[in-house]
Design an enzyme around this catalytic site. Structure first.
Site, PDB file in Angstrom:
ATOM      1  N   HIS A  83       8.528  -5.490  -1.511  1.00 15.11           N
ATOM      2  CA  HIS A  83       7.557  -6.396  -2.145  1.00 15.11           C
ATOM      3  C   HIS A  83       6.723  -5.695  -3.219  1.00 15.11           C
ATOM      4  CE1 HIS A  83       7.650  -9.554   1.353  1.00 15.11           C
ATOM      5  NE2 HIS A  83       8.698  -9.627   0.558  1.00 15.11           N
ATOM      6  N   ASP A  97       0.851  -1.202   0.000  1.00 14.61           N
ATOM      7  CA  ASP A  97       0.000   0.000   0.000  1.00 14.61           C
ATOM      8  C   ASP A  97       0.887   1.252   0.000  1.00 14.61           C
ATOM      9  OD1 ASP A  97       0.656   0.828   2.739  1.00 14.61           O
ATOM     10  OD2 ASP A  97      -0.593  -0.833   3.429  1.00 14.61           O
ATOM     11  N   THR A 138       5.188  -7.493  11.668  1.00 15.87           N
ATOM     12  CA  THR A 138       5.448  -8.547  10.676  1.00 15.87           C
ATOM     13  C   THR A 138       5.595  -9.890  11.371  1.00 15.87           C
ATOM     14  OG1 THR A 138       6.919  -9.316   8.902  1.00 15.87           O
ATOM     15  CG2 THR A 138       7.949  -7.990  10.639  1.00 15.87           C
ATOM     16  N   CYS A 178       3.481  -4.485 -17.528  1.00 15.68           N
ATOM     17  CA  CYS A 178       3.133  -5.568 -18.444  1.00 15.68           C
ATOM     18  C   CYS A 178       3.770  -6.877 -17.972  1.00 15.68           C
ATOM     19  CB  CYS A 178       3.617  -5.218 -19.852  1.00 15.68           C
ATOM     20  SG  CYS A 178       3.328  -6.558 -21.029  1.00 15.68           S
TER      21      CYS A 178
HETATM   22  P1  OAD Z   1       1.612 -11.305   8.198  1.00 16.35           P
HETATM   23  O1  OAD Z   1       0.138 -11.340   7.964  1.00 16.35           O
HETATM   24  O2  OAD Z   1       2.387 -12.539   7.969  1.00 16.35           O
HETATM   25  O3  OAD Z   1       1.897 -10.832   9.693  1.00 16.35           O
HETATM   26  C1  OAD Z   1       1.246  -9.708  10.212  1.00 16.35           C
HETATM   27  C2  OAD Z   1       1.809  -9.451  11.596  1.00 16.35           C
HETATM   28  O4  OAD Z   1       1.211  -8.261  12.071  1.00 16.35           O
HETATM   29  C3  OAD Z   1       1.480 -10.557  12.618  1.00 16.35           C
HETATM   30  O5  OAD Z   1       2.661 -10.886  13.326  1.00 16.35           O
HETATM   31  C4  OAD Z   1       0.453  -9.906  13.537  1.00 16.35           C
HETATM   32  O6  OAD Z   1       0.535 -10.372  14.878  1.00 16.35           O
HETATM   33  C5  OAD Z   1       0.871  -8.453  13.434  1.00 16.35           C
HETATM   34  N1  OAD Z   1      -0.198  -7.489  13.745  1.00 16.35           N
HETATM   35  C6  OAD Z   1      -1.542  -7.600  13.633  1.00 16.35           C
HETATM   36  N2  OAD Z   1      -2.153  -6.478  14.036  1.00 16.35           N
HETATM   37  C7  OAD Z   1      -1.182  -5.607  14.380  1.00 16.35           C
HETATM   38  C8  OAD Z   1      -1.160  -4.279  14.888  1.00 16.35           C
HETATM   39  N3  OAD Z   1      -2.273  -3.596  15.107  1.00 16.35           N
HETATM   40  N4  OAD Z   1       0.041  -3.711  15.152  1.00 16.35           N
HETATM   41  C9  OAD Z   1       1.205  -4.378  14.933  1.00 16.35           C
HETATM   42  N5  OAD Z   1       1.246  -5.647  14.472  1.00 16.35           N
HETATM   43  C10 OAD Z   1       0.078  -6.249  14.202  1.00 16.35           C
HETATM   44  O7  OAD Z   1       2.171 -10.066   7.329  1.00 16.35           O
HETATM   45  P2  OAD Z   1       3.667  -9.789   6.867  1.00 16.35           P
HETATM   46  O8  OAD Z   1       4.633 -10.209   7.894  1.00 16.35           O
HETATM   47  O9  OAD Z   1       3.702  -8.396   6.371  1.00 16.35           O
HETATM   48  O10 OAD Z   1       4.067 -10.849   0.605  1.00 16.35           O
HETATM   49  O11 OAD Z   1       3.767 -10.779   5.633  1.00 16.35           O
HETATM   50  C11 OAD Z   1       4.928 -10.832   4.854  1.00 16.35           C
HETATM   51  C12 OAD Z   1       4.577 -11.042   3.411  1.00 16.35           C
HETATM   52  O12 OAD Z   1       3.739 -12.199   3.284  1.00 16.35           O
HETATM   53  C13 OAD Z   1       3.749  -9.929   2.794  1.00 16.35           C
HETATM   54  O13 OAD Z   1       4.526  -8.834   2.367  1.00 16.35           O
HETATM   55  C14 OAD Z   1       3.099 -10.622   1.636  1.00 16.35           C
HETATM   56  C15 OAD Z   1       2.717 -11.937   2.272  1.00 16.35           C
HETATM   57  O14 OAD Z   1       2.627 -13.033   1.417  1.00 16.35           O
HETATM   58  C16 OAD Z   1       3.925 -10.260  -0.607  1.00 16.35           C
HETATM   59  O15 OAD Z   1       2.990  -9.541  -0.887  1.00 16.35           O
HETATM   60  C17 OAD Z   1       5.032 -10.579  -1.543  1.00 16.35           C
END
Ligand code: OAD
Length: 250
Positions: free
Chosen positions: A118, A103, A195, A126
């Site tokens: 990412h 985003d 994350t 394309c």
């Molecule tokens: P995840 O969905 O794997 O993890 C989200 C994290 O955010 C978890 O550890 C939650 O506990 C935490 N969380 C939830 N609410 C929150 C809040 N209010 N404040 C802080 N933390 C909170 O997401 P990512 O780690 O970003 O890849 O995932 C990594 C990648 O996996 C993404 O970039 C995406 C996905 O497949 C691509 O798009 C290439």
């Protein structure tokens, strides 16, 4: 480590790297990927939506799904965590933001030079010749997540236009990845916020920071194990980042 000790490190830091994941945008109403019940990968199959093969197999399903996600982002506004991260730039000598998020909420909060390892929902290109799609994408009325939308076509080669995000099995954008690595290895404080740390190579960044002697702090509402050299602050990103800023800079 309590918030006020991290605040002290923040006050003393010369170069802070903030590394964000989907949790940072969760409080803006953008779903994460792996949270139970609400995570995108709990409800949708990445094999059907997040690979180049899936896109070529069913382009209208995939493009519709990414356009639904883009519409959700356009309706969202930056939350207090995005704003606190942007505000950090006014207090520390050097701030680098590296995000896994596709985003633009960091930018809309006022952050500059955000490194998107990412990719982004807002930079379609394309699938065949990789030329960026120039025109502004049309607004779509996407009230639900199962919409099929026929993808646009490339003006140069007539190939399908794909979202500018990194799919499973793809390399990260080279420039963004090397800038992200440099920011991890060159900082003295590394804040990893919202994350799950499950996706590599992105999840290597905190390890790289740690290996170079940086203080690494994880911020997350869900507790997880960190090594003896790392720190963990438990709570939502909005709350923790606001407290950290107040404790550090008043
Ligand atoms: P995840 O969905 O794997 O993890 C989200 C994290 O955010 C978890 O550890 C939650 O506990 C935490 N969380 C939830 N609410 C929150 C809040 N209010 N404040 C802080 N933390 C909170 O997401 P990512 O780690 O970003 O890849 O995932 C990594 C990648 O996996 C993404 O970039 C995406 C996905 O497949 C691509 O798009 C290439």
């Amino acid at each position: 480590m309590p918030v006020n000790s991290v605040a002290e490190r923040l006050r003393q830091a010369n170069h802070v790297t903030v590394f964000t994941g989907a949790g940072v945008s969760a409080e803006s109403g953008i779903p994460t990927f792996r949270d139970a019940l609400t995570g995108l990968w709990e409800r949708f199959d990445p094999a059907q939506l997040a690979t180049a093969e899936a896109y070529r197999t069913d382009p209208s399903l995939c493009w519709g799904w990414y356009e639904w996600r883009r519409a959700k982002v356009l309706q969202a506004i930056p939350n207090a965590a995005h704003l606190a991260i942007a505000e950090l730039a006014n207090h520390v000598p050097k701030l680098t933001i590296v995000t896994q998020n596709v985003d633009d909420l960091h930018e809309r909060a006022g952050c500059e030079g955000v490194i998107h390892i990412h990719g982004s929902l807002h930079t379609p290109r394309c699938i065949d010749c990789a030329v960026a799609y120039g025109p502004i994408l049309p607004d779509q009325d996407l009230s639900h997540d199962g919409c099929r939308i026929e993808p646009l076509r490339c003006g140069a080669c007539n190939g399908l236009i794909r979202p500018g995000v990194v799919w499973f099995g793809e390399m990260l954008p080279e420039h963004a990845w090397s800038a992200g690595l440099a920011a991890a290895e060159g900082c003295d404080l590394f804040l990893s916020i919202g994350t799950s740390g499950m996706v590599f190579p992105a999840a290597e960044l905190p390890l790289r920071a740690l290996s170079k002697g940086s203080t690494v702090v994880h911020i997350n509402p869900s507790a997880f194990e960190v090594s003896a050299d790392e720190y963990f602050l438990q709570g939502p990103a909005t709350h923790i980042m606001q407290s950290l800023l107040t404790d550090a800079f008043g």
